[in-house]
Each structure stands twice: as C-alpha cells, then as structure tokens.
Scaffold this motif. Structure first.
Motif: not given
Ligand code: MCA
Ligand code: AMP
Length: 502
Positions: A285-289, A319-323
């Motif tokens: 999720p960090q890389t996604f953000a 919606e593209r949901r992280p994780g």
C-alpha cells in the motif's frame, strides 16, 4: 461479424494485413512495422520448416528482449512448433532440466548465453541445433523455404512455460492456443486496450507477464510497444517523463526503483499515462500511495500465474483498492475454498484461491500425477495462494499454501536451491527460507549446518551462482549448529525464519 481469431498469431496476422505500415515495436531507436514482423516471422517459419521442425516439436527461446524474440515466437507457431520459454538468467541446472524435460530439438539463443548452453550440451541428446541470433541468424533464415500459411488450431499446444518446483524440479505448464487468446481477449476488454495504445514494455519476454500480457495485448490489439532490452530505472523513468505512451506494466520492484529515480530527479515528472499496472508479486500500500502522490494515477493491481496467465484484476473504471487484486476477468471464475475439506468458503474467510475458465492451462507436460493433483473433478485449478474475497467481490492474497519465495517478481522454490547447496563441499544440512526485503519483496536466505568449519558464505554463494540463476542465490547465509525439526524429522522453516529475522 468477422469470426474471432483462434490464436494470437492469427490475430496478429489480421492486424498485419490491415495496418501493415503501422509501428509495432520501437526498439533501440529503430521502428519495426507490422509488415516487418510478419515477414520476419514467416522467414523464421520457413527456416524452421526447412530445418525439419515437425508439428508439435519443441523449440526453445533462450534470448533477451529484442524484436527477433517476437518474430521467432510467432515463427515457431507458423511452423507448427511449440515454444519453450527459458529465463535468460538460467544456468546449467535449470537448462539441463528444462531442455531435456521438454525434449527441445532446436534452441534459439544469443551470444551472451551461448557459453552457458555449451556447458550442458553434452547432456542434451535431443538438442540437435542451436541458432545464435547474433552470428548465425541471417544464414539460418536464408536457408528457409517460402512460408506456406499454416495457422495453429485452437487446441494445439502453444507454449510450455516452466514453473512450480515443489519437488525441486520445475514443471512445464502446457498452454494451448485457445488459453492464450481467451485470456488476452478478456484482458483487453477489461483494460480497454485498443489499437491506439502505446505500451512501454521492459519486462522480460520469457515470462507470462511481459509476453502473454504485454506482447500478446499489443500484437492482438494492433497497438504499439516500445520494447526495452531490460529494465533499467533511469532510462525507463526518463521515457515515462518524455515519451508519448499510454501504458506501463511492471512488478513492484520496478515501481520502487522508479520512485527512487523520481526522488533523485525532482525536475522530471511522468506524463499522465492511461494505465499503470502492477503484478507478479504483492504491491505494498505504501508503494501504491507513493506512486499516486507522484503521478496522480492509481496503479491497477492484478494477479496471475504461469498456469493460468491473468486471473483477477482491479477494475478499470471502479475503485482500485490497494492490497487487493480485484475480481476475475470477464468469462473467468475464482473462489476460495477450505484448504482441508475443499468446500467453498463464505466471503471474508481465508482459504485457498481456485480458478476456472478458458484461460486455465491444459496440465503439466508429461506429469499426469501433478496435473491430477492440481485440478478437482469440476475443473477448478488450485493456485496454492491463500486469500479471501470481500463482500464487495475484491480478492486479497494473504499468503501461500505452496512453499515459494517471490523476489522482484521472480519465483524461487526453496527446494531447488537447497538441493544445489546440499552438494556444496562442507555442507552437512541446509534450509532455504524467504526474508522480507524492502526492494525485492522477499530475499533468499540460507541456513546451513557445516561439516567443514572453514566453509564461508562467499564460497557457498559462488557455488550456487555457478549452477543456478543469479536471482536464486542466497543474499545471506546463517551458519547454525542444528536445524529445528519436528517429531517427524521435518525441518520447521517457520522457526528458522523467525530466528534469523531478529
Ligand atoms: C536480478 N537479480 C535478482 C533479481 N533480478 N535478485 C533477486 N531478485 C530478482 N528479481 C540479480 C541477478 O541475478 C544479478 O545477480 C543481479 O541481481 C543484477 O542483475 P540485473 O539483471 O542487473 O538485475 P536487475 O536489472 O536489477 O533486475 C531486477 C528486475 C528483474 C528488473 C526487477 O528481477 C525483473 O525483470 N523482474 C521481473 C520478473 C518478471 O517478469 N516476473 C513475472 C513472472 P548476479 O550479480 O549474481 O548475476 S510471470 C508471473 O509471475 C505471473 C504470470 C504474473 O502474475 O505476472
Ligand atoms: P508464477 O509461478 O511465476 O506464475 O507466479 C505466480 C505467483 O505469483 C502466484 O501464484 C502468486 O503467488 C504470485 N502473484 C502474482 N501476482 C500477484 C499479486 N498481484 N499479488 C500477490 N502475489 C502475486
């Protein structure tokens, strides 16, 4: 309505007929049109046929990304052959196994890989010829006949892709022409891939991600790709900031390296591409953000496997949901089952993910036992991945039922590395585990009981490096007095992992 093409190569030929002059591949500053790729693929087909390739014969591609990789790939099919994909990092142990297991008759390679191939040549009686594209290709192609159209049928075997070495030796996943075309048709629909798209492709073509997503999508959509020999963060980041592209696909390690590149070059910002995709390993999720903060684009994460190509995808429009890895592609199914009873589980409960549909491979090459184990009576394929489905239909992968390390999007089966390390003089016992790694996701660690106290970590790593692909070598070696075992004598890897992590 025109009849849908039954194979990737048929779809490609239709595009080559309709838009012959359109750029298909940009590579190393040159542009290769659809007509060029068609002529070159037909030249490969003619040369392979003149050489003696018979329907169903296996031809290995052991070469780096380049336009001739794709010409050879299509050409093998036009000659009636089956492509065997070989990772360019493979060394003697993997080459000996794959080329002999698949009974490869002819291998197309490049100068850099020739020496490694020659090391094992004596052990490969089926391997009758090696074509080095750097020195022998033009002579080989000139020896060919004019290609006589010979399109594959939907149930013909297209590719053998090696994967999953739970027993220490990888198995050949048999993908049929109909599997390949079904999956890319669903994927293009889900990701709105059209002839107007321009993909930046720096993934290796010898794996499903680069080849069966990146290249198949481009060739069947009649679109364009800029192909890179390899992923190098600086030129790729520069290209994303300066070239007119619409899509980029990468493994999480690539996004992590591109973010480092962005931090080093605050004056440059990526253009707003239509689609950034990540897969092959979990995207944090960090890389996604961080990518969203940099580009204002939301990465679309998807989940695949060599045996099934692409399984699930986050939505293009929703919606593209992280994780999470989203939901099944159109016309494909997924479910979560109890690992012991194999009964389907309700939403929210964790079990093994199974998939079913036209994308799922036909079985493992000459391994009916392994094929039977992988499927249930209703055709559900056991992925070996653990996860759950949310009430909204999004799948999340939370672990693995199979013993597997994923480093930078490459799979490493601990057993294969253990078998090689066990042969190193001075090793009494060895266990290989994966440890968390900020850049690669996971890294290989070896835990070793020595019979020779003078054995060093460097010697052990060098021994491994000589026989296996470099990405499988241990990054760290931990010498211990004993390996923890349970009452049955089985090594308790979770205890090892916990012990060396601290
Ligand atoms: C290279 N090395 C690695 C890795 N890659 N070590 C650990 N993990 C890796 N992933 C080692 C090499 O062996 C070499 O060691 C040293 O690092 C430098 O090699 P180099 O070629 O310069 O590596 P790199 O350019 O830094 O490569 C990193 C990479 C690459 C670009 C992230 O690993 C990569 O292209 N990964 C993508 C793999 C992929 O396409 N996976 C999809 C599989 P030495 O010095 O000893 O030689 S298909 C799949 O999983 C399914 C279908 C799906 O869902 O997609
Ligand atoms: P391979 O055998 O090389 O095809 O690797 C397939 C495996 O990669 C899957 O079984 C998963 O464990 C893993 N994988 C692929 N995509 C993802 C993803 N988006 N998130 C987590 N794991 C993934």
């Amino acid at each position: 309505m025109p009849i849908a093409p039954v194979s990737i190569v048929e779809a490609f030929l239709r595009n080559a007929k309709q838009t012959p002059e359109k750029p298909c591949i940009h590579f190393d500053g040159k542009t290769y049109s659809y007509a060029w790729l068609r002529r070159r693929a037909e030249a490969f087909a003619g040369a392979l046929s003149a050489w003696g390739i018979q329907p169903g014969d296996r031809v290995a591609l052991f070469l780096e990304n380049c336009p001739d990789f794709l010409a050879a790939y299509l050409g093998v099919w036009l000659a009636g052959g089956v492509v065997v994909l070989v990772n360019t990092q493979y060394r003697q142990v993997e080459l000996r196994h794959i080329l002999s297991d698949a009974g490869v008759r002819l291998c197309i390679t490049d100068r850099e890989r020739l020496a490694e191939l020659e090391r094992v040549r004596a052990d490969l009686p089926d391997l009758e010829a090696v074509v080095d594209v750097d020195t022998k290709l033009e002579v080989f192609l000139a020896s060919g006949w004019d290609y006589a159209p010979n399109l594959p049928r939907r149930d013909d075997l297209a590719v053998i892709a090696y994967t999953s070495g739970t027993t220490g030796r990888s198995k050949g996943a048999m993908l049929l022409h109909r599997n390949l075309i079904a999956n890319i048709t669903s994927l293009r629909e889900a990701w709105h891939w059209t002839a107007d798209d321009h993909l930046l492709l720096a993934l290796p073509l010898f794996h499903a991600h680069g080849l069966m997503v990146g290249a198949h999508g481009t060739l069947t959509a009649g679109a364009t790709m800029t192909l890179h020999r390899r992923f190098d963060a600086a030129p790729i980041y520069h290209a994303l900031c300066t070239e007119s592209l619409t899509m980029f696909f990468g493994v999480p390690t690539m996004y992590i390296r591109l973010l480092a590149e962005a931090a080093a070059h605050p004056e440059l910002r990526p253009h707003p591409l239509r689609l950034f995709v990540s897969g092959s390993a979990p995207l944090s999720p960090q890389t996604f953000a961080a990518w969203q903060a940099l580009t204002e684009q939301v990465i679309l994460e998807r989940y695949g496997m060599t045996e099934t190509i692409m399984n699930t995808t986050n939505p293009y429009d929703g919606e593209r949901r992280p994780g999470t890895v989203g939901m099944p592609f159109p016309r494909q199914e997924a479910r979560v089952v109890d690992v012991r009873t194999r009964a389907p589980l309700p939403d929210g409960e964790t079990g093994e993910i199974e998939v079913r549909g036209p994308h799922v491979f036909a079985g493992y090459w000459q391994r009916p036992d392994a094929t039977a184990e992988a499927f249930d009576a209703d055709g559900w394929f056991r992925t070996g991945d653990l996860g759950h489905r949310s009430a909204g239909g999004y799948y999340t992968i939370s672990g693995r039922a199979k013993e597997l390390i994923i480093s930078g999007g490459y799979n490493i089966y601990p057993r294969e590395v253990e078998e090689v390390l066990a042969q190193c003089p001075g090793v009494a016992e060895v266990a290989v585990v994966g440890l968390p790694d900020a850049e690669f996701g996971e890294q290989v660690a070896a835990v070793v009981v020595r019979s020779d106290p003078t054995l060093t970590a460097d010697a052990l790593i060098a021994f491994c490096r000589d026989q296996l692909a470099g990405f499988k070598k241990p990054r760290t070696v931990h010498f211990v007095d004993t390996l923890p075992r349970n009452a049955l004598g089985k090594v308790q890897k979770h205890l090892i992992g916990e012990a060396i992590r601290v």
